[in-house]
Design a protein around this motif. Structure first.
Motif, PDB file in Angstrom:
ATOM      1  N   ALA A 142      43.980  36.564  37.384  1.00 15.59           N
ATOM      2  CA  ALA A 142      45.110  37.482  37.264  1.00 15.59           C
ATOM      3  C   ALA A 142      44.676  38.907  36.945  1.00 15.59           C
ATOM      4  N   MET A 143      43.719  39.065  36.021  1.00 19.73           N
ATOM      5  CA  MET A 143      43.307  40.415  35.639  1.00 19.73           C
ATOM      6  C   MET A 143      42.582  41.122  36.781  1.00 19.73           C
ATOM      7  N   ALA A 144      41.833  40.352  37.555  1.00 19.06           N
ATOM      8  CA  ALA A 144      41.172  40.944  38.712  1.00 19.06           C
ATOM      9  C   ALA A 144      42.211  41.400  39.739  1.00 19.06           C
ATOM     10  N   TYR A 145      43.242  40.584  39.941  1.00 20.86           N
ATOM     11  CA  TYR A 145      44.318  40.958  40.870  1.00 20.86           C
ATOM     12  C   TYR A 145      44.984  42.261  40.419  1.00 20.86           C
ATOM     13  N   LEU A 146      45.295  42.370  39.122  1.00 21.12           N
ATOM     14  CA  LEU A 146      45.926  43.584  38.624  1.00 21.12           C
ATOM     15  C   LEU A 146      45.018  44.798  38.812  1.00 21.12           C
ATOM     16  N   SER A 170      48.821  53.151  35.835  1.00 29.27           N
ATOM     17  CA  SER A 170      49.847  52.149  35.539  1.00 29.27           C
ATOM     18  C   SER A 170      49.246  50.817  35.106  1.00 29.27           C
ATOM     19  N   LEU A 171      47.917  50.721  35.161  1.00 29.38           N
ATOM     20  CA  LEU A 171      47.269  49.429  34.926  1.00 29.38           C
ATOM     21  C   LEU A 171      47.429  48.959  33.493  1.00 29.38           C
ATOM     22  N   GLY A 172      47.316  49.873  32.525  1.00 32.89           N
ATOM     23  CA  GLY A 172      47.409  49.469  31.127  1.00 32.89           C
ATOM     24  C   GLY A 172      48.732  48.802  30.805  1.00 32.89           C
ATOM     25  N   ALA A 173      49.828  49.388  31.292  1.00 37.31           N
ATOM     26  CA  ALA A 173      51.144  48.801  31.039  1.00 37.31           C
ATOM     27  C   ALA A 173      51.279  47.443  31.713  1.00 37.31           C
ATOM     28  N   ALA A 174      50.772  47.315  32.935  1.00 36.27           N
ATOM     29  CA  ALA A 174      50.841  46.035  33.641  1.00 36.27           C
ATOM     30  C   ALA A 174      50.024  44.971  32.923  1.00 36.27           C
ATOM     31  N   MET A 175      48.840  45.354  32.459  1.00 29.32           N
ATOM     32  CA  MET A 175      47.997  44.404  31.744  1.00 29.32           C
ATOM     33  C   MET A 175      48.661  43.963  30.443  1.00 29.32           C
ATOM     34  N   GLY A 176      49.301  44.930  29.763  1.00 26.21           N
ATOM     35  CA  GLY A 176      49.978  44.590  28.515  1.00 26.21           C
ATOM     36  C   GLY A 176      51.104  43.603  28.723  1.00 26.21           C
ATOM     37  N   LEU A 177      51.866  43.761  29.819  1.00 24.94           N
ATOM     38  CA  LEU A 177      52.958  42.836  30.086  1.00 24.94           C
ATOM     39  C   LEU A 177      52.424  41.451  30.437  1.00 24.94           C
ATOM     40  N   TYR A 178      51.310  41.392  31.158  1.00 25.80           N
ATOM     41  CA  TYR A 178      50.714  40.099  31.475  1.00 25.80           C
ATOM     42  C   TYR A 178      50.274  39.376  30.196  1.00 25.80           C
ATOM     43  N   VAL A 179      49.603  40.105  29.301  1.00 19.11           N
ATOM     44  CA  VAL A 179      49.167  39.510  28.031  1.00 19.11           C
ATOM     45  C   VAL A 179      50.374  39.076  27.208  1.00 19.11           C
ATOM     46  N   ALA A 180      51.454  39.877  27.245  1.00 14.49           N
ATOM     47  CA  ALA A 180      52.670  39.486  26.535  1.00 14.49           C
ATOM     48  C   ALA A 180      53.218  38.175  27.086  1.00 14.49           C
ATOM     49  N   GLY A 181      53.147  38.013  28.407  1.00 16.15           N
ATOM     50  CA  GLY A 181      53.580  36.749  29.000  1.00 16.15           C
ATOM     51  C   GLY A 181      52.756  35.577  28.505  1.00 16.15           C
TER      52      GLY A 181
END
Length: 443
Positions: free
Chosen positions: A157-161, A169-180
């Protein structure tokens, strides 16, 4: 949804779990200019990426620990000791630990969305089947296969992001993934606690499996096809050489050990806490015991605080403090009163997440090449801590009750403090050099 596109040109492989878009940086300017646009914050594609991976992360981490809250019921149904029942948790985390590196390598060749889709669907279907297991051996076998299937998401998943989301925009996307991930881990335990209280462990497993299957379907419909994926040019031999180089570095080995020790301590407490809270003098219902996992939210705050502490005092001091706080939290849980147990769990959870955040961040700073493989090794060690520490902690709990489990946790915290003490003395703070020098990790 269309299949992943064939690459227009070959590039360097993107890192697997490393949240750094190294692939784009490695390409020459002409190739980078011709590459498809990445999803930026505010775009429809960005919202689809975020929601798809949020749901997949929720499903993955709900399923990984789905039997943890149900261990007392499994002990009763199959006449098992706590340590024996905990095997249903440890086989899943152990299988994930062993599979995460080969699956991350496979994703470099066959594509990110394909691996993630197969992973979340297979895990959900296996979770549904687990609800109908006729005996504990079958349940363990299904949980083992489920752990292998679940390796596909954190490995990919992190490689895809990193490949598909625009840099700012990557930091916010990564944060939401970790929140999930965290919400799935917490929510899965809450759901199993409530469903298990109402209808037993089979109902709980079936509920989580069906919810995960719904998340898998939504993920498949939402996730955009990869536009920037390039198959890896490195041979398996080259990747194996990178792994050996990381394992040969004593600082990285200690960081991996720290992740293992922190997770073993954390898993011991949460594996066997349910047995204690269901028994006298507490006598709590299972739904209330499941609600204890709301305490996971303490990790959200301690992880952020650990980042600030690293910046001010360095990794070694932060890891010492995390080990000490985790140990203090374990000691607070000793009295037979919720006024001590609940604050103790909050303190212990905060210490664990702070230690995990500091150790995993240090891995990325230490490894100046092959960060994907360095991170995958950390993930493997982390989940091995759960799979190995859980049963050993169960033996201590079975033989000496809750004080025995606490002593086991204190030993693990002492070993973590010792590893941290030897981790970053002056010369060892310098990262392993690649082609160009980098700033040293602060001691």
């Amino acid at each position: 949804m269309p299949a992943e596109r064939e690459p227009a040109s070959a590039g360097d492989p993107a890192p697997a779990p490393a949240p750094i878009p190294a692939q784009a940086a490695a390409q020459d300017p002409a190739t980078a200019a011709a590459a498809p646009a990445r999803h930026a914050r505010g775009s429809a594609g960005y919202r689809r990426v975020n929601l798809a991976l949020f749901l997949a992360g929720c499903a993955t981490f709900a399923m990984l620990y789905t039997t943890q809250t149900l261990l007392p019921q499994l002990s009763g149904s199959f006449h098992l000791t706590p340590a024996q029942a905990s095997v249903s948790v440890s086989v899943a985390t152990g299988a994930l630990a062993l599979a995460v590196i080969p699956v991350s390598m496979l994703s470099e060749r066959v594509g990110r969305t394909r691996i993630m889709t197969v992973s979340v669907f297979a895990a959900a279907l296996l979770g549904v089947l687990a609800a109908f297991a006729p005996d504990f051996g079958t349940l363990v076998a299904l949980r083992t296969l489920q752990g292998v299937a679940l390796a596909g998401l954190p490995a990919t998943a992190m490689a895809y992001l990193a490949e598909e989301v625009e840099g700012t925009s990557l930091g916010a996307a990564m944060g939401l993934y970790v929140a999930g991930n965290s919400i799935g881990g917490m929510g899965g335990r809450l759901v199993t606690g409530l469903a298990g209280d109402l209808g037993g462990w089979r109902t709980a497993l079936l509920t989580v499996g069906l919810v995960a299957l719904g998340c898998a379907i939504a993920f498949r419909l939402l996730v955009p096809a990869s536009r920037n994926f390039r198959p890896a040019k490195e041979s398996p031999r080259a990747l194996a050489s990178t792994l050996r180089a990381h394992l040969a570095d004593p600082t990285l080995r200690r960081l991996y050990l720290l992740g293992m020790l922190f997770m073993a301590a954390f898993g011991t407490v949460y594996n066997y806490l349910g047995y204690r809270l269901l028994a006298e003098p507490f006598g709590l219902p299972e739904a209330v015991v499941g609600a204890v996992f709301v305490i996971y939210l303490a990790g959200t705050f301690s992880s952020a605080a650990a980042g600030r502490m690293v910046g001010r005092f360095g990794h070694r001091t932060t890891l010492w403090a995390a080990a000490a706080v985790t140990a203090a939290g374990a000691l607070l849980t000793l009295p037979d009163h919720l006024a001590f147990v609940v604050p103790g769990l909050i303190v212990l959870t905060g210490g664990f997440f702070a230690g995990h955040a500091a150790a995993s961040a240090a891995v990325g700073l230490r490894a100046t090449h092959g960060r994907a493989q360095a991170s995958a090794l950390y993930i493997a060690a982390y989940y091995l801590g759960s799979s190995l520490g859980g049963p050993l902690g169960g033996v201590a709990f079975h033989d000496a009750g809750w004080p025995g489990a606490v002593v086991f946790v204190l030993v693990l915290c002492a070993l973590a403090a010792l590893a941290a003490a030897r981790l970053l003395p002056s010369a060892a703070t310098r990262p392993v050099r690649a082609a160009a020098p980098r700033a040293a990790v602060r001691a």
